[in-house]
Design an enzyme around this catalytic site. Structure first.
Site, PDB file in Angstrom:
ATOM      1  N   SER A 249      54.607   1.778 -25.323  1.00  0.00           N
ATOM      2  CA  SER A 249      54.466   3.324 -23.888  1.00  0.00           C
ATOM      3  C   SER A 249      55.309   3.675 -23.120  1.00  0.00           C
ATOM      4  O   SER A 249      55.944   3.600 -23.000  1.00  0.00           O
ATOM      5  CB  SER A 249      52.931   3.324 -23.727  1.00  0.00           C
ATOM      6  N   LYS A 250      54.841   4.906 -22.732  1.00  0.00           N
ATOM      7  CA  LYS A 250      55.676   5.689 -21.599  1.00  0.00           C
ATOM      8  C   LYS A 250      56.588   4.923 -20.715  1.00  0.00           C
ATOM      9  O   LYS A 250      57.371   4.550 -19.943  1.00  0.00           O
ATOM     10  CB  LYS A 250      55.372   7.482 -21.341  1.00  0.00           C
TER      11      LYS A 250
END
Ligand code: GLU
Length: 480
Positions: A249-250
């Site tokens: 994820s980010k």
């Protein structure tokens, strides 16, 4: 593009086929790198296909970011990019061919009928949803005024087998793959059909992509077989996970390539980092581009997901920075300045003289930097102008005693004729010895006066990079 039936004798043709619904993220960059390396390693070509059939979600900003990201990473594609959307007519032509050969059919199932099929499949734990209700039905039964979807007549019996270069033999029972929609009721082609037609027409010999496309691969293999086209070699690479093993994820670093550029990573370091995300060559960690090309092979791609590790990327980046030429680093730092926020940008960044000073400071700066931003931060002292803003620690450090030391050093430094690191060091050390000061007692006030901070690169390097006039003037500003 005219159809160009592929032949292995034409050599290796790979492709990178991003959907421009988001920027070039780290997983996509790795896919592009693997395709690029496989092409280069075999004297072949890597083509670029922008899969922009999802008109609502595709943006021109994303297309630009993908093209710029690939260029920045040094992953040049061969020929012009192919835009999938522009090939809709050709996709339609193939759908018609399949219909004409009885390998596809029109399906008029209503949303209610589809919903019932879904419920039934769910209840029976089956993955195949569509029950084939229009597969063999008389077209005369077609309801009036309804635009049908077109479905591929997938084989019901037997297995579809893929010899995947990474995943090994992947076998799917055909009964688990229902009749795929290849054209929607508005006539637009669906994803799997478009990919097959494009890969075929582009002469793609190897499709290297994320393992999330493995299920599509079985579908695509069935379409290739129906069309009697040669299936490309597939290599489905395990997805990248975060350092904690969870989906990337980010938070883990799933950012666009442009974010890495703005954070001060070098393309060579990112390439080196990405190549090790899932591929290995013995215990080697550092690869020049030439070595990557020489050693890359699909057999070296592992089956377990690689974990994204920012620390490792930073230490590789530090390695590449340390081994880069000073002038090249100045250019790289300069290139990212326009991308920084106003506050992060150094002052006077359009003043050529500041960049010349940065070049003089570079040998010391590059030893300790993990990113180009570190260089800019530690080298900020060459950009600021007099009178310097002092941070709180520097202000506190410059008490009367420290200012008196600066007064003495000022006289000694004014006398230096050959402004070299060696001469500067000789004079500062000489002054400390003469006045019975520890070197730090001389260096700290100098550091504060010259940089406005209490931490900086080596003090002799700082003095040298600033040049005699500027250094002396900054010291004089603090002598009261
Ligand atoms: N457009 C797909 C994606 O961005 C890739 C399709 C393919 O490589 O076959 O995930």
């Amino acid at each position: 593009m005219s159809p160009n039936p592929k032949s292995m004798s034409d050599g290796v043709v790979t492709r990178f086929a991003p959907s421009p619904t988001c920027f070039l993220h780290i997983g996509g960059a790795r896919t592009a790198l693997f395709n690029w390396l496989h092409a280069k390693a075999n004297g072949g070509k890597m083509l670029l296909r922008i899969e922009d059939t999802d008109r609502k979600r595709s943006t021109s900003e994303a297309i630009d970011a993908i093209l710029e990201g690939l260029t920045w990473l040094g992953l040049e594609w061969d020929g012009e990019p192919v835009y999938q959307h522009a090939r809709a007519a050709r996709h339609g032509e193939v759908v018609e061919q399949l219909l004409a050969k009885g390998l596809a059919y029109k399906c008029y199932a209503t949303p209610e009928e589809m919903e019932k099929m879904r419920e039934r499949a769910h209840g029976e734990g089956r993955s195949a949803v569509y029950d084939g209700m229009w597969r063999d039905r008389d077209p005369g039964d077609a309801p009036a005024g309804v635009d049908p979807v077109i479905r591929f007549k997938a084989p019901n019996e037997g297995d579809t087998v893929i010899e995947d270069q990474v995943q090994g033999t992947v076998t799917v029972a055909n009964k688990n793959l229902d009749d795929l929609i290849i054209a929607r009721s508005d006539g637009s082609p669906t994803y799997n059909l478009a990919v097959v037609v494009d890969d075929h027409d582009m002469g793609v010999t190897h499709a290297i992509r994320g393992a999330d496309h493995l299920t599509n691969a079985s579908r695509q293999a069935q379409i290739y077989a129906a069309l009697e086209w040669e299936t490309p070699v597939f290599a489905h690479v395990p997805l990248i996970h975060g350092s904690d093993g969870a989906k990337l994820s980010k938070r883990h670093g799933a950012l666009g390539v442009e974010a890495y550029r703005a954070m001060g990573y070098l393309p060579a370091a990112l390439r080196n980092y990405l190549v090790r995300m899932g591929w290995s060559h013995g215990d080697d960690e550092i690869f020049s581009t030439a070595q990557m090309i020489e050693w890359f092979d699909l057999a070296g791609i592992g089956r377990s997901p690689a974990r994204f590790d920012f620390e490792k990327l930073a230490s590789l980046n530090a390695h590449y920075i340390k081994n880069s030429d000073d002038g090249e680093l100045v250019n790289l730092v300069r290139a990212i300045v326009p991308e920084l926020s106003q506050e992060a940008r150094p002052p006077n960044s359009d003043d050529e003289a500041c960049w010349e000073k940065l070049a003089l400071a570079m040998p010391g700066l590059k030893e300790r930097a993990k990113t180009l931003i570190d260089i800019l931060d530690a080298g900020r002292f060459v950009f600021v102008s007099r009178p310097l803003d002092m941070d709180e620690k520097a202000e506190n450090l410059l008490d009367d005693e420290a200012r008196a030391v600066l007064g003495g050093l000022l006289v000694s430094l004014e006398g230096v004729e050959d402004w070299s690191v060696e001469q500067i060091e000789y004079v500062v050390r000489g002054y400390a010895e003469k006045t019975d000061l520890k070197l730090g007692k001389a260096a700290q006030p100098l550091r504060a006066a010259l940089t406005g901070r209490t931490t900086s690169p080596g003090i002799f390097d700082v003095l040298y990079a600033l040049g005699k006039d500027e250094a002396v003037a900054r010291i004089r500003d603090q002598v009261r």
